[in-house]
Motif scaffolding. Structure first.
Motif, short mmCIF file in Angstrom:
data_model
loop_
_atom_site.label_atom_id
_atom_site.label_comp_id
_atom_site.label_asym_id
_atom_site.label_seq_id
_atom_site.Cartn_x
_atom_site.Cartn_y
_atom_site.Cartn_z
N LYS A 144 41.73 45.28 40.61
CA LYS A 144 43.18 45.30 40.77
C LYS A 144 43.79 45.82 39.45
O LYS A 144 43.06 46.19 38.54
CB LYS A 144 43.70 43.92 41.12
N TYR A 145 45.11 45.84 39.39
CA TYR A 145 45.76 46.31 38.18
C TYR A 145 46.25 45.14 37.35
O TYR A 145 46.78 44.17 37.90
CB TYR A 145 46.91 47.25 38.54
N CYS A 146 46.08 45.25 36.05
CA CYS A 146 46.56 44.22 35.14
C CYS A 146 48.09 44.24 35.18
O CYS A 146 48.70 45.29 35.05
CB CYS A 146 46.06 44.51 33.73
N SER A 147 48.70 43.08 35.37
CA SER A 147 50.16 43.04 35.53
C SER A 147 50.87 43.27 34.20
O SER A 147 52.08 43.42 34.16
CB SER A 147 50.58 41.71 36.14
N THR B 52 41.29 46.23 36.38
CA THR B 52 40.65 45.00 35.89
C THR B 52 40.15 44.16 37.05
O THR B 52 40.59 44.33 38.18
CB THR B 52 41.66 44.18 35.06
N ASP C 171 43.35 39.20 36.17
CA ASP C 171 44.71 39.53 35.75
C ASP C 171 45.28 38.38 34.94
O ASP C 171 45.31 37.25 35.42
CB ASP C 171 45.57 39.77 36.99
N PRO C 172 45.76 38.54 33.69
CA PRO C 172 45.74 39.80 32.92
C PRO C 172 44.33 40.18 32.48
O PRO C 172 43.46 39.33 32.46
CB PRO C 172 46.64 39.48 31.72
N CYS C 173 44.17 41.46 32.10
CA CYS C 173 42.84 41.99 31.80
C CYS C 173 42.29 41.44 30.48
O CYS C 173 43.03 40.85 29.70
CB CYS C 173 42.87 43.51 31.76
#
Lengths: 198, 198
Positions: free
Chosen positions: A56-59, A65, A68-70
């Motif tokens: 998914k994407y790190c916010s 990543t 989350d967070p990465c």
């Protein structure tokens, strides 16, 4: 051309869709896969699907990543006052390969390209501005050295400077191992402009 | 170097194991996979495993196939009196790409290499001799032009000639598009020896 196996043909076609892989390379890869033990091929197949399912994407930095967070954004070893802005996740990989940069990242997910209809709202500009609060000391712009990257650099500089943060960009010049004779005019001009005092 | 995603790291490592693909290419491929729709990635994963599950060897020509005997051996359009002997299934693919050859194949599964402990019993020599009965008119030897291929060619010629079959080998010479100036001595010698009458 004629393939004696439909399964092989399908795999060759799948490989040939990957960037930089033509039919000949795809054939070589498919025949290599055929020679490997079944459990290794299954492992590779699972790795493919797992990338789609787990990533998914790190916010915070919008890099790819599993968590989350990465791990870069979470790491106490990184300098949280420096943010390097890049276009894509592979730019993060490229910078990480150097083992030199210790700050955080911000992945825009592209660059400004009015011709392709990509404006500031299509890339993570608002998210970047939100991150640049009092604590961030420097924003390093590391866009690709092309027209879109240039436009993005200029646009972001205009937005970031009023926030009172130091805005820098990575140097453009002769690549290490390159040859002055074969460098193009634009690169040489940038190399001269960006000359260092010794 | 640091990856922010374990799933991505695994896929990069899997890609990097493929022949001719280094870490940088593997990263590019993995990030490409990440951008593709899930169903396409699943299709690719299935194609990988399906190659291992569905492909077997043709009991006649020992080429890879989904059905036994393979579609080349079964085809009424092919000349069944000509057999082209090659080392590996990818050699069949290379020859089929030309769309010129209309005979059958015989895949040895390697070449004679005493240093690696590969003798005549490790490759499909016995199976080739069994195929050369009264009906086969010509056997074309298409080994790779290296020491092992050469040894295999000489060995097979000695075995096949007494069977009263025409034994030929593919021409060695200057590759099309190649440059005489840069051709090595061995290639030039072969090109002279194999000169055609015009």
């Amino acid at each position: 051309m004629l393939y004696t196996s439909e399964a092989l043909q399908q795999l060759i076609e799948e490989f040939a869709q990957l960037p930089g892989i033509g039919t000949k390379s795809a054939q070589r890869l498919a025949l290599y896969v055929l020679k490997r033990p079944r459990e290794e091929v299954v492992k590779m197949a699972n790795a493919l699907v797992s990338v789609k399912d787990r990533i998914k994407y790190c916010s915070s930095c919008w890099n790819i990543t599993d968590v989350d967070p990465c791990i870069i954004c979470c790491s106490p070893k990184r300098e949280h006052e420096v943010i390097c802005v890049v276009e894509e996740p592979n730019d993060v990989l490229a910078l990480e390969r150097t083992n030199e940069y210790r700050g955080l990242y911000h992945v825009l997910g592209g660059s400004l390209s009015p011709l392709d209809g990509i404006g500031p709202e299509d890339i993570k500009v608002r998210e970047l501005l939100a991150r640049v609060n009092g604590k961030v000391k420097e924003v390093i712009l590391a866009m690709n050295p092309n027209v879109e990257g240039e436009a993005t650099t200029i646009y972001l500089t205009r937005l970031l400077k009023p926030l009172g943060v130091k805005v820098t960009r990575i140097a453009r010049g002769i690549p290490v191992g390159g040859d002055l004779e074969f460098a193009d005019d634009a690169t040489l001009t940038r190399a001269l402009e960006g000359r260092e005092i010794l």
